[in-house]
Design an enzyme around this catalytic site. Structure first.
Site, PDB file in Angstrom:
ATOM      1  N   GLY A 159       0.847  -1.206   0.000  1.00  0.00           N
ATOM      2  CA  GLY A 159       0.000   0.000   0.000  1.00  0.00           C
ATOM      3  C   GLY A 159       0.876   1.246   0.000  1.00  0.00           C
ATOM      4  O   GLY A 159       1.826   1.328   0.772  1.00  0.00           O
ATOM      5  N   ARG A 214      -5.559  -1.728   8.679  1.00  0.00           N
ATOM      6  CA  ARG A 214      -5.503  -3.187   8.556  1.00  0.00           C
ATOM      7  C   ARG A 214      -5.798  -3.826   9.911  1.00  0.00           C
ATOM      8  O   ARG A 214      -6.916  -3.725  10.378  1.00  0.00           O
ATOM      9  CB  ARG A 214      -4.156  -3.623   7.966  1.00  0.00           C
ATOM     10  CG  ARG A 214      -4.182  -5.024   7.452  1.00  0.00           C
ATOM     11  CD  ARG A 214      -3.372  -5.296   6.220  1.00  0.00           C
ATOM     12  NE  ARG A 214      -2.002  -4.864   6.259  1.00  0.00           N
ATOM     13  CZ  ARG A 214      -1.135  -5.099   5.278  1.00  0.00           C
ATOM     14  NH1 ARG A 214      -1.508  -5.769   4.208  1.00  0.00           N
ATOM     15  NH2 ARG A 214       0.092  -4.675   5.353  1.00  0.00           N
ATOM     16  N   ASP A 262       2.268  -0.078  11.933  1.00  0.00           N
ATOM     17  CA  ASP A 262       2.261  -1.364  12.644  1.00  0.00           C
ATOM     18  C   ASP A 262       3.618  -2.073  12.603  1.00  0.00           C
ATOM     19  O   ASP A 262       3.704  -3.245  12.941  1.00  0.00           O
ATOM     20  CB  ASP A 262       1.178  -2.281  12.032  1.00  0.00           C
ATOM     21  CG  ASP A 262       1.361  -2.492  10.537  1.00  0.00           C
ATOM     22  OD1 ASP A 262       2.168  -1.776   9.911  1.00  0.00           O
ATOM     23  OD2 ASP A 262       0.684  -3.375   9.988  1.00  0.00           O
ATOM     24  N   ARG A 280       0.923  -5.040  -5.697  1.00  0.00           N
ATOM     25  CA  ARG A 280       1.004  -6.258  -4.885  1.00  0.00           C
ATOM     26  C   ARG A 280       1.320  -7.365  -5.888  1.00  0.00           C
ATOM     27  O   ARG A 280       0.736  -7.417  -6.972  1.00  0.00           O
ATOM     28  CB  ARG A 280      -0.298  -6.463  -4.119  1.00  0.00           C
ATOM     29  CG  ARG A 280      -0.463  -5.347  -3.044  1.00  0.00           C
ATOM     30  CD  ARG A 280      -1.398  -5.725  -1.921  1.00  0.00           C
ATOM     31  NE  ARG A 280      -1.194  -4.877  -0.752  1.00  0.00           N
ATOM     32  CZ  ARG A 280      -1.935  -3.796  -0.446  1.00  0.00           C
ATOM     33  NH1 ARG A 280      -2.926  -3.425  -1.228  1.00  0.00           N
ATOM     34  NH2 ARG A 280      -1.681  -3.106   0.640  1.00  0.00           N
ATOM     35  N   ASP A 285      -0.200   2.432   8.349  1.00  0.00           N
ATOM     36  CA  ASP A 285      -0.739   1.674   9.489  1.00  0.00           C
ATOM     37  C   ASP A 285       0.064   1.814  10.780  1.00  0.00           C
ATOM     38  O   ASP A 285      -0.449   1.534  11.862  1.00  0.00           O
ATOM     39  CB  ASP A 285      -0.823   0.180   9.132  1.00  0.00           C
ATOM     40  CG  ASP A 285      -1.707  -0.079   7.929  1.00  0.00           C
ATOM     41  OD1 ASP A 285      -2.535   0.798   7.600  1.00  0.00           O
ATOM     42  OD2 ASP A 285      -1.568  -1.146   7.309  1.00  0.00           O
ATOM     43  N   ASP A 287       5.361  -4.556   6.198  1.00  0.00           N
ATOM     44  CA  ASP A 287       5.986  -5.815   6.629  1.00  0.00           C
ATOM     45  C   ASP A 287       5.898  -6.914   5.577  1.00  0.00           C
ATOM     46  O   ASP A 287       6.809  -7.751   5.475  1.00  0.00           O
ATOM     47  CB  ASP A 287       5.458  -6.272   7.999  1.00  0.00           C
ATOM     48  CG  ASP A 287       3.960  -6.472   8.018  1.00  0.00           C
ATOM     49  OD1 ASP A 287       3.288  -6.070   7.053  1.00  0.00           O
ATOM     50  OD2 ASP A 287       3.459  -7.033   9.010  1.00  0.00           O
ATOM     51  N   THR A 307       4.205   2.886   5.416  1.00  0.00           N
ATOM     52  CA  THR A 307       2.814   2.423   5.469  1.00  0.00           C
ATOM     53  C   THR A 307       2.049   3.354   6.402  1.00  0.00           C
ATOM     54  O   THR A 307       2.606   3.821   7.397  1.00  0.00           O
ATOM     55  CB  THR A 307       2.698   0.967   5.983  1.00  0.00           C
ATOM     56  OG1 THR A 307       1.321   0.695   6.314  1.00  0.00           O
ATOM     57  CG2 THR A 307       3.519   0.707   7.234  1.00  0.00           C
TER      58      THR A 307
END
Ligand code: ADP
Ligand code: F6P
Length: 328
Positions: free
Chosen positions: A16, A177, A135, A77, A133, A108, A131
Site C-alpha cells: 500500500g 488493517r 504497525d 502487490r 498503518d 511488513d 505504510t
C-alpha cells in the site's frame, strides 16, 4: 571499516502506498548520487523486478516530489513473489542489469520478500518502513502515518459539525488493517465518544450502556471511531448492532477509506522519510543487509527484517484509557 562497493543501486516501493514515499525516494536517490552510486528506479514494486521495469534516475528525476503523495515509482502487490522461482528471476534480472544492492520502501509484507532476497541469495537489501498503518516493529513511526491521521482528523472534525447540528451518532471507520494506531490517534485528537480498535475487546452491550449512561446525559450527538480490523465488525456492522439495541438513536456511517492514503505529506513525514532514506543508503555502504532502518526516540535503529516482521508495534493501552476519560 571499509565501505561496501556499490556501483548501481536499485530502489522500489511495494504494498500500500503512503504519503512520504516520494520524499524517501528523493532521499535515497540523492544520497546515493552524492556517494557516486548510480540509481535505478524499479517501477511497480516486485512486479517491476520480474518484468525488468527499470529506469535510470538522476538528481533532477526527483525534483519537486518531496511535497507529493503517492509514489512516482508506482506500487503493486505481486503474489508471485512468494514463490522462490520468482525471487530467483528477480535476482538474475538485477544482476544482469549490473545492480549490486536494493532499497525496498514498504510494509511488513514487502519486508518478508526483501528478507528472502537477502537470506536465499545473499543479495544486499535494506528496507524503509512506508505504510499508513504504523504497525511495524523497529520504529516509533512509519512514513505516512502522520499524514494519514491528520487527514482522518480533518474529516472527522467536519463530520462532528453535522453530527452536532442534527443530533446524530456517527460511526466512522478508519484504516489500519489489523492495527489500531490510526483509530487511537484520531479518537484522542477529535474527542471521539468511543474508540473501537482490534487491540481492545469491546462488548456491544457495554458500548450501548455507555451511550445511554448518566455520564453522557448532556450529549445529543457522538462520534464512534471504528478501526478496520475491529472484531465487532465494520462500522456499518457495528452501527447495525447498536441500532438493534437502541432503535431511537439516529445513526450514520462514514467509511473514510483511501483518502487516508493520499495527499501531500506532513512536515513530520517528509523529515522522517528524508532521514531514513539517507540512512538506508549509508547502511548498505556500511555492509549491512537484511535490515530495516527505523527511528526510535530520535535515534536511528537497525532491525533485522525477521524481527521487524515477527513482532508488531504495540499501541499504548494507557492512551486508550485516556481517550475514554477525556471523552467525558
Ligand atoms: P505491505 O508491504 O504494505 O505490508 P503486502 O502485505 O501487500 O503490503 O505485501 C506487498 C508485497 O510484498 C506482496 O504483494 C508480495 O509481492 C510481497 N510479499 C508479501 N509477503 C511475502 C512473503 N511472505 N514472501 C515473499 N514476498 C512477500
Ligand atoms: O496497509 C495500508 C492499507 O491502507 C491498510 O490500512 C488497508 O487495510 C489496506 O492497505 C487496504 O488495501 P487496498 O488498497 O488493497 O484496499
Amino acid at each position: 571499516m571499509e565501505e561496501r562497493k556499490i556501483k548501481r543501486l536499485a530502489l522500489l516501493t511495494s504494498g500500500g502506498d503512503s504519503p512520504g514515499m516520494n520524499a524517501a525516494i528523493r532521499a535515497v536517490v540523492r544520497s546515493a548520487i552524492y556517494k557516486g552510486i548510480e540509481v535505478v528506479g524499479v517501477r511497480r514494486g516486485y512486479r517491476g523486478l520480474l518484468e525488468k521495469q527499470f529506469m535510470g534516475m538522476q538528481s533532477h528525476s526527483v525534483s519537486k516530489i518531496i511535497s507529493t503523495g503517492g509514489t512516482m515509482l508506482k506500487s503493486s502487490r505481486c503474489p508471485e513473489f512468494k514463490e522462490k522461482a520468482a525471487r530467483a528471476e528477480a535476482v538474475e534480472n538485477m544482476r544482469e542489469a549490473g545492480i549490486d544492492a536494493l532499497v525496498v520502501i514498504g510494509g511488513d509484507g514487502s519486508f518478508r520478500g526483501a528478507n528472502l532476497l537477502h537470506e536465499e541469495f545473499g543479495f544486499p537489501v535494506v528496507g524503509i518502513p512506508g505504510t499508513i498503518d504504523n504497525d511495524i516493529y523497529g520504529t516509533d513511526f512509519t512514513i505516512g502515518f502522520d499524514t494519514a491521521v491528520n487527514t482522518a482528523v480533518e474529516a472527522i472534525d467536519k463530520i462532528r459539525d453535522t453530527a452536532d447540528s442534527h443530533n446524530l451518532v456517527f460511526f466512522v471507520e478508519v484504516m489500519g488493517r489489523d492495527a489500531g494506531f490510526i483509530g487511537l490517534y484520531t479518537a484522542i485528537s477529535t474527542g471521539a465518544e468511543a474508540t473501537l480498535i482490534p487491540e481492545v475487546h469491546t462488548d456491544v452491550d457495554d458500548l450501548c450502556n455507555y451511550l445511554v449512561s448518566e455520564r453522557r446525559k448532556n450529549k445529543t450527538s457522538g462520534i464512534i471511531i471504528v478501526a478496520e480490523g475491529e472484531d465487532l465488525g465494520s462500522a456499518e456492522e457495528v452501527a447495525k448492532k447498536v441500532k438493534a439495541k437502541l432503535p431511537d438513536y439516529e445513526t450514520r456511517v462514514t467509511t473514510l477509506g483511501h483518502i487516508q492514503r493520499g495527499g501531500s505529506p506532513t512536515c513530520s513525514d517528509r523529515v522522517l522519510a528524508s532521514i531514513l532514506g539517507n540512512r538506508a543508503v549509508e547502511a548498505l555502504l556500511d555492509g549491512q543487509s537484511g535490515i530495516m532502518v527505523g527511528q526510535i526516540n530520535g535515534e536511528i535503529v537497525y532491525t533485522p527484517f525477521a524481527e521487524a516482521c515477527a513482532k508488531h508495534n504495540q499501541i499504548n493501552k494507557l492512551w486508550y484509557e485516556i481517550a475514554h476519560i477525556l471523552a467525558l
